[in-house]
Design a protein around this motif. Sequence first.
Motif, PDB file in Angstrom:
ATOM      1  N   LYS A 177      29.424  33.848  51.721  1.00 58.36           N
ATOM      2  CA  LYS A 177      29.849  32.853  50.736  1.00 58.36           C
ATOM      3  C   LYS A 177      30.946  33.430  49.823  1.00 58.36           C
ATOM      4  O   LYS A 177      31.943  32.763  49.541  1.00 58.36           O
ATOM      5  N   ARG A 205      34.873  32.204  49.432  1.00 60.47           N
ATOM      6  CA  ARG A 205      35.440  31.861  48.126  1.00 60.47           C
ATOM      7  C   ARG A 205      36.703  32.691  47.863  1.00 60.47           C
ATOM      8  O   ARG A 205      37.697  32.170  47.381  1.00 60.47           O
ATOM      9  N   LYS A 206      36.679  33.964  48.235  1.00 63.16           N
ATOM     10  CA  LYS A 206      37.849  34.836  48.056  1.00 63.16           C
ATOM     11  C   LYS A 206      39.027  34.329  48.891  1.00 63.16           C
ATOM     12  O   LYS A 206      40.154  34.297  48.415  1.00 63.16           O
ATOM     13  N   ILE A 262      40.442  31.084  47.211  1.00 61.88           N
ATOM     14  CA  ILE A 262      41.187  31.389  45.984  1.00 61.88           C
ATOM     15  C   ILE A 262      42.510  32.070  46.318  1.00 61.88           C
ATOM     16  O   ILE A 262      43.551  31.733  45.752  1.00 61.88           O
ATOM     17  N   ALA A 264      37.328  33.503  40.136  1.00 61.70           N
ATOM     18  CA  ALA A 264      37.019  34.626  41.014  1.00 61.70           C
ATOM     19  C   ALA A 264      36.203  35.695  40.292  1.00 61.70           C
ATOM     20  O   ALA A 264      35.391  36.382  40.905  1.00 61.70           O
ATOM     21  N   ARG A 300      32.063  36.022  40.279  1.00 67.55           N
ATOM     22  CA  ARG A 300      31.246  36.563  41.362  1.00 67.55           C
ATOM     23  C   ARG A 300      30.724  37.959  41.069  1.00 67.55           C
ATOM     24  O   ARG A 300      29.890  38.479  41.786  1.00 67.55           O
TER      25      ARG A 300
END
Length: 118
Positions: free
Chosen positions: A5, A9-10, A13, A43, A46
């Motif tokens: 996950k 997300r990285k 972004i 970011a 996280r």
Amino acid sequence: MISKKARMRKKVISFLMRLVTLVKPGSLSHFQIKIIRQLVLIASYRRLSFNNTTFEKIKLDQLDLYRIKPKNLSDTKKILFFHGGGFFVGNFKIYKKYVSFLAEVVGREIVFVEYKLS
């Protein structure tokens, strides 16, 4: 190891940040910079949070400083921390979790310098 996950997300972004800078690679508009700042802030969520540190805001003329102090100090030496970001991205909100982690690991007080962005 980063979770699946977090890797996704990285990627999202990073893609959005590249897309924002494609419009005018040499000179970013104020709007583009605002979008990049928000993406960097998202970011930063996280990172793990650490509760064994205390924070204190210090006002010095027009400069804001933050004292991050771990509960278990190894010595009295301090670290002066200037964040990166090319003078247009970065602030204490983004680096708070990282700096608290760093303070705990090294066992020293950190003074975070919050400077004006362009």
